[in-house]
Motif scaffolding. Structure first.
Motif, PDB file in Angstrom:
ATOM      1  N   ALA A  66       0.831  -1.209   0.000  1.00  0.00           N
ATOM      2  CA  ALA A  66       0.000   0.000   0.000  1.00  0.00           C
ATOM      3  C   ALA A  66       0.863   1.257   0.000  1.00  0.00           C
ATOM      4  O   ALA A  66       0.508   2.258  -0.623  1.00  0.00           O
ATOM      5  CB  ALA A  66      -0.933   0.008   1.213  1.00  0.00           C
ATOM      6  N   ASP A  67       2.013   1.208   0.675  1.00  0.00           N
ATOM      7  CA  ASP A  67       2.867   2.397   0.761  1.00  0.00           C
ATOM      8  C   ASP A  67       3.727   2.608  -0.490  1.00  0.00           C
ATOM      9  O   ASP A  67       4.342   3.656  -0.642  1.00  0.00           O
ATOM     10  CB  ASP A  67       3.732   2.381   2.024  1.00  0.00           C
ATOM     11  CG  ASP A  67       4.670   1.187   2.105  1.00  0.00           C
ATOM     12  OD1 ASP A  67       4.608   0.291   1.245  1.00  0.00           O
ATOM     13  OD2 ASP A  67       5.482   1.150   3.052  1.00  0.00           O
ATOM     14  N   HIS A  68       3.758   1.616  -1.369  1.00  0.00           N
ATOM     15  CA  HIS A  68       4.497   1.716  -2.630  1.00  0.00           C
ATOM     16  C   HIS A  68       3.758   0.926  -3.705  1.00  0.00           C
ATOM     17  O   HIS A  68       4.155  -0.201  -4.043  1.00  0.00           O
ATOM     18  CB  HIS A  68       5.934   1.199  -2.481  1.00  0.00           C
ATOM     19  CG  HIS A  68       6.844   2.151  -1.799  1.00  0.00           C
ATOM     20  ND1 HIS A  68       6.928   2.245  -0.431  1.00  0.00           N
ATOM     21  CD2 HIS A  68       7.686   3.084  -2.286  1.00  0.00           C
ATOM     22  CE1 HIS A  68       7.799   3.177  -0.119  1.00  0.00           C
ATOM     23  NE2 HIS A  68       8.270   3.705  -1.219  1.00  0.00           N
ATOM     24  N   PRO A  69       2.672   1.478  -4.251  1.00  0.00           N
ATOM     25  CA  PRO A  69       1.941   0.761  -5.295  1.00  0.00           C
ATOM     26  C   PRO A  69       2.885   0.329  -6.423  1.00  0.00           C
ATOM     27  O   PRO A  69       3.806   1.052  -6.790  1.00  0.00           O
ATOM     28  CB  PRO A  69       0.918   1.790  -5.781  1.00  0.00           C
ATOM     29  CG  PRO A  69       0.705   2.686  -4.592  1.00  0.00           C
ATOM     30  CD  PRO A  69       2.063   2.775  -3.931  1.00  0.00           C
ATOM     31  N   GLY A  70       2.652  -0.876  -6.911  1.00  0.00           N
ATOM     32  CA  GLY A  70       3.521  -1.428  -7.945  1.00  0.00           C
ATOM     33  C   GLY A  70       4.634  -2.292  -7.380  1.00  0.00           C
ATOM     34  O   GLY A  70       5.314  -2.975  -8.127  1.00  0.00           O
ATOM     35  N   TYR A  71       4.838  -2.261  -6.049  1.00  0.00           N
ATOM     36  CA  TYR A  71       5.834  -3.106  -5.395  1.00  0.00           C
ATOM     37  C   TYR A  71       5.124  -4.379  -4.944  1.00  0.00           C
ATOM     38  O   TYR A  71       4.323  -4.355  -4.010  1.00  0.00           O
ATOM     39  CB  TYR A  71       6.437  -2.404  -4.172  1.00  0.00           C
ATOM     40  CG  TYR A  71       7.530  -1.409  -4.457  1.00  0.00           C
ATOM     41  CD1 TYR A  71       7.521  -0.589  -5.588  1.00  0.00           C
ATOM     42  CD2 TYR A  71       8.589  -1.257  -3.578  1.00  0.00           C
ATOM     43  CE1 TYR A  71       8.521   0.329  -5.826  1.00  0.00           C
ATOM     44  CE2 TYR A  71       9.603  -0.327  -3.806  1.00  0.00           C
ATOM     45  CZ  TYR A  71       9.555   0.446  -4.935  1.00  0.00           C
ATOM     46  OH  TYR A  71      10.548   1.360  -5.163  1.00  0.00           O
TER      47      TYR A  71
END
Length: 157
Positions: free
Chosen positions: A30-35
């Motif tokens: 959630a804190d780094h979408p795409g991760y």
């Protein structure tokens, strides 16, 4: 008055959740979408055994009670020591730059639907192991997924 959040312990687990036919569950941060990643998390206490950390993190991040869903947690007896990404170092005590990550595999009887912690993860997907490795943002996570056939061979039919 709000108490300061304690620093994270620089010892964690990585749990590669998979099916017998080596489909791998990935979850999106959630804190780094795409991760995309497997289940990860730090110890809550210095004396918390890594296997207990793994069970707790699986529950917190997927809602899977390992015993209730018929899962089998295996300690792969692997540990990765890696540099903590600079943008996450503020979570650790000053001067801490490296983390030790214990690797586990969790075989589920089939691809189950996780219940994600919304503040931690946005989405989930099941992929064949080699595709899952390509999707992982973390090199240690990708390498663990690539090791899956070694630690959980596909049963012969």
């Amino acid at each position: 008055m709000q108490l300061a959040k304690p620093f994270k312990i620089p010892e964690s687990v990585l749990v590669v959740i998979h099916t017998p036919d080596l489909q791998v569950l990935l979850i999106e941060r959630a804190d780094h979408p795409g991760y995309w990643q497997s289940v990860t998390g730090s110890k809550d206490a210095l004396d918390e055994p890594p296997a207990e950390t793994a069970r707790r993190e699986v529950w917190e991040e997927t809602g899977f009670d390992i015993a209730a869903v018929g899962g089998e947690l295996r300690d792969w007896q692997l540990a990765n020591v890696y540099e903590i990404y600079p943008h996450w170092r503020h979570r650790y005590a000053p001067g801490v730059t490296r983390n030790t990550e214990h690797v586990f595999g969790l075989q589920l009887p089939e691809a189950l639907t996780p219940t994600l912690a919304p503040r931690e993860h946005l989405s989930w997907l099941w992929l064949p192991w080699h595709e899952a490795a390509d999707r992982c943002f973390s090199p240690s996570n990708a390498e663990a997924v690539l090791q899956l056939p070694r630690f959980s061979p596909v049963p012969s039919s």
